[in-house]
Design a protein around this motif. Structure first.
Motif, PDB file in Angstrom:
ATOM      1  N   UNK A  17       5.743  -1.096  -3.041  1.00  0.00           N
ATOM      2  CA  UNK A  17       4.604  -2.412  -1.848  1.00  0.00           C
ATOM      3  C   UNK A  17       6.094  -3.240  -2.414  1.00  0.00           C
ATOM      4  N   UNK A  18       5.974  -3.839  -1.157  1.00  0.00           N
ATOM      5  CA  UNK A  18       6.688  -5.554  -1.572  1.00  0.00           C
ATOM      6  C   UNK A  18       5.871  -6.303  -0.727  1.00  0.00           C
ATOM      7  N   UNK A  19       5.587  -7.331  -1.334  1.00  0.00           N
ATOM      8  CA  UNK A  19       4.561  -8.887  -1.563  1.00  0.00           C
ATOM      9  C   UNK A  19       6.102  -9.922  -0.662  1.00  0.00           C
ATOM     10  N   UNK A  20       5.843 -10.579  -0.398  1.00  0.00           N
ATOM     11  CA  UNK A  20       6.826 -11.525   0.671  1.00  0.00           C
ATOM     12  C   UNK A  20       5.879 -13.090  -0.633  1.00  0.00           C
ATOM     13  N   UNK A  74      -1.420 -12.525 -13.645  1.00  0.00           N
ATOM     14  CA  UNK A  74      -0.097 -12.504 -13.764  1.00  0.00           C
ATOM     15  C   UNK A  74       0.360 -10.729 -13.090  1.00  0.00           C
ATOM     16  N   UNK A  75       1.854 -11.485 -12.838  1.00  0.00           N
ATOM     17  CA  UNK A  75       1.941  -9.562 -11.752  1.00  0.00           C
ATOM     18  C   UNK A  75       2.328  -8.434 -13.202  1.00  0.00           C
ATOM     19  N   UNK A  76       3.088  -9.456 -14.251  1.00  0.00           N
ATOM     20  CA  UNK A  76       2.933  -8.399 -15.053  1.00  0.00           C
ATOM     21  C   UNK A  76       2.051  -7.677 -15.516  1.00  0.00           C
ATOM     22  N   UNK A  77       0.520  -7.979 -15.317  1.00  0.00           N
ATOM     23  CA  UNK A  77      -0.768  -7.370 -15.955  1.00  0.00           C
ATOM     24  C   UNK A  77      -0.585  -6.033 -15.354  1.00  0.00           C
ATOM     25  N   UNK A 100       1.276   1.995 -11.560  1.00  0.00           N
ATOM     26  CA  UNK A 100       2.367   0.718 -11.449  1.00  0.00           C
ATOM     27  C   UNK A 100       3.470   0.742 -12.576  1.00  0.00           C
ATOM     28  N   UNK A 101       4.370   1.203 -12.386  1.00  0.00           N
ATOM     29  CA  UNK A 101       5.520   1.159 -14.112  1.00  0.00           C
ATOM     30  C   UNK A 101       6.152   0.380 -14.215  1.00  0.00           C
ATOM     31  N   UNK A 102       6.436  -0.658 -12.574  1.00  0.00           N
ATOM     32  CA  UNK A 102       6.854  -1.914 -13.072  1.00  0.00           C
ATOM     33  C   UNK A 102       6.671  -3.421 -11.706  1.00  0.00           C
ATOM     34  N   UNK A 103       7.043  -4.314 -12.344  1.00  0.00           N
ATOM     35  CA  UNK A 103       6.863  -5.061 -10.619  1.00  0.00           C
ATOM     36  C   UNK A 103       8.748  -5.924 -11.617  1.00  0.00           C
ATOM     37  N   UNK A 104       9.083  -6.216 -10.283  1.00  0.00           N
ATOM     38  CA  UNK A 104      10.008  -6.581 -10.725  1.00  0.00           C
ATOM     39  C   UNK A 104      10.651  -7.713  -8.714  1.00  0.00           C
ATOM     40  N   UNK A 105      11.360  -9.255  -9.402  1.00  0.00           N
ATOM     41  CA  UNK A 105      11.358 -10.062  -8.281  1.00  0.00           C
ATOM     42  C   UNK A 105      13.541  -9.896  -8.556  1.00  0.00           C
ATOM     43  N   UNK A 106      13.678  -9.348  -6.857  1.00  0.00           N
ATOM     44  CA  UNK A 106      14.742  -8.854  -6.935  1.00  0.00           C
ATOM     45  C   UNK A 106      15.794 -10.268  -6.371  1.00  0.00           C
ATOM     46  N   UNK A 107      16.980 -10.406  -7.145  1.00  0.00           N
ATOM     47  CA  UNK A 107      17.545 -11.077  -6.529  1.00  0.00           C
ATOM     48  C   UNK A 107      17.112 -13.084  -6.835  1.00  0.00           C
ATOM     49  N   UNK A 108      16.257 -12.708  -7.206  1.00  0.00           N
ATOM     50  CA  UNK A 108      15.141 -13.518  -8.004  1.00  0.00           C
ATOM     51  C   UNK A 108      15.530 -13.995  -9.396  1.00  0.00           C
ATOM     52  N   UNK A 161       8.148  -9.623  -4.076  1.00  0.00           N
ATOM     53  CA  UNK A 161       7.296  -9.178  -5.522  1.00  0.00           C
ATOM     54  C   UNK A 161       7.636  -7.417  -5.171  1.00  0.00           C
ATOM     55  N   UNK A 162       7.959  -7.213  -6.205  1.00  0.00           N
ATOM     56  CA  UNK A 162       8.013  -5.389  -5.836  1.00  0.00           C
ATOM     57  C   UNK A 162       7.185  -4.555  -6.580  1.00  0.00           C
ATOM     58  N   UNK A 163       6.163  -3.621  -6.201  1.00  0.00           N
ATOM     59  CA  UNK A 163       5.547  -3.555  -7.147  1.00  0.00           C
ATOM     60  C   UNK A 163       5.930  -1.292  -6.884  1.00  0.00           C
ATOM     61  N   UNK A 164       6.091  -1.226  -8.417  1.00  0.00           N
ATOM     62  CA  UNK A 164       6.622   0.409  -8.348  1.00  0.00           C
ATOM     63  C   UNK A 164       5.321   1.697  -8.578  1.00  0.00           C
ATOM     64  N   UNK A 165       5.231   2.249  -7.311  1.00  0.00           N
ATOM     65  CA  UNK A 165       4.603   3.457  -8.069  1.00  0.00           C
ATOM     66  C   UNK A 165       4.922   4.505  -8.242  1.00  0.00           C
ATOM     67  N   UNK A 166       4.416   4.702  -9.411  1.00  0.00           N
ATOM     68  CA  UNK A 166       4.763   6.650  -9.755  1.00  0.00           C
ATOM     69  C   UNK A 166       3.037   7.507  -9.494  1.00  0.00           C
TER      70      UNK A 166
END
Length: 156
Positions: free
Chosen positions: A136-139, A61-64, A41-49, A149-154
């Motif tokens: 992976x996008x969690x609502x 915590x999501x940043x973990x 997981x390279x980033x965890x973001x919250x678009x439009x929030x 909540x968007x989990x970006x995987x590489x």
């Protein structure tokens, strides 16, 4: 005769209103095979929030999850993930997972339990799948408003 017809119509009405579970749909084998392998997981973001604190998967915590390593095995829908951020407690667990035909990623965190004994899981949306990345996008619900909540995987 009228009772039989009325009961039949009522039964059809009740059965047609039954909600469809994410686990009741067919598997998307092509997507599962594309996700097979080792990922980070390279980033965890919250678009439009605005910046917020999210407890992901009721674990941390999501940043973990940034820097966490995930392994997906598509032929038996097993795998594992490890949180290894220096800012958070280390954690590792086996998982079971699959992707259904509606693009939903179903995840069960086993945490030393057999999959059939785990009754709760998570449903996320698979997005932007390429050979080397996916999301992976969690609502989640934030004060009555659906927030992604968007989990970006590489790929490793």
């Amino acid at each position: 005769m009228k009772k039989i017809i009325l009961i039949s119509l009522l039964a059809i009405l009740i059965l047609s209103c039954k909600s469809k579970s994410a686990t009741d749909t067919k598997l998307d084998s092509k997507t599962q095979v594309a996700m097979k392998g080792n990922w980070t997981v390279t980033s965890v973001t919250y678009p439009n929030s605005s910046m917020m604190k999210v407890n992901s998967f009721e674990l941390a915590d999501s940043q973990c999850f940034v820097g966490s390593t995930w392994k997906f095995v598509s032929n038996n829908n097993k795998g594992n993930f490890s949180l290894n951020s220096s800012k958070c407690a280390a954690y590792s667990t086996p998982i079971t997972w699959f992707v259904n035909n509606e693009g939903q990623f179903i995840l069960k965190i086993l945490d030393e339990s057999k999959a059939r004994k785990v009754k709760d899981g998570y449903v996320l949306k698979v997005a932007n799948l390429t050979g080397n990345s996916f999301q992976l996008i969690d609502q989640i619900d934030v004060v009555g408003k659906a927030t992604a909540v968007v989990y970006q995987f590489s790929r490793n």
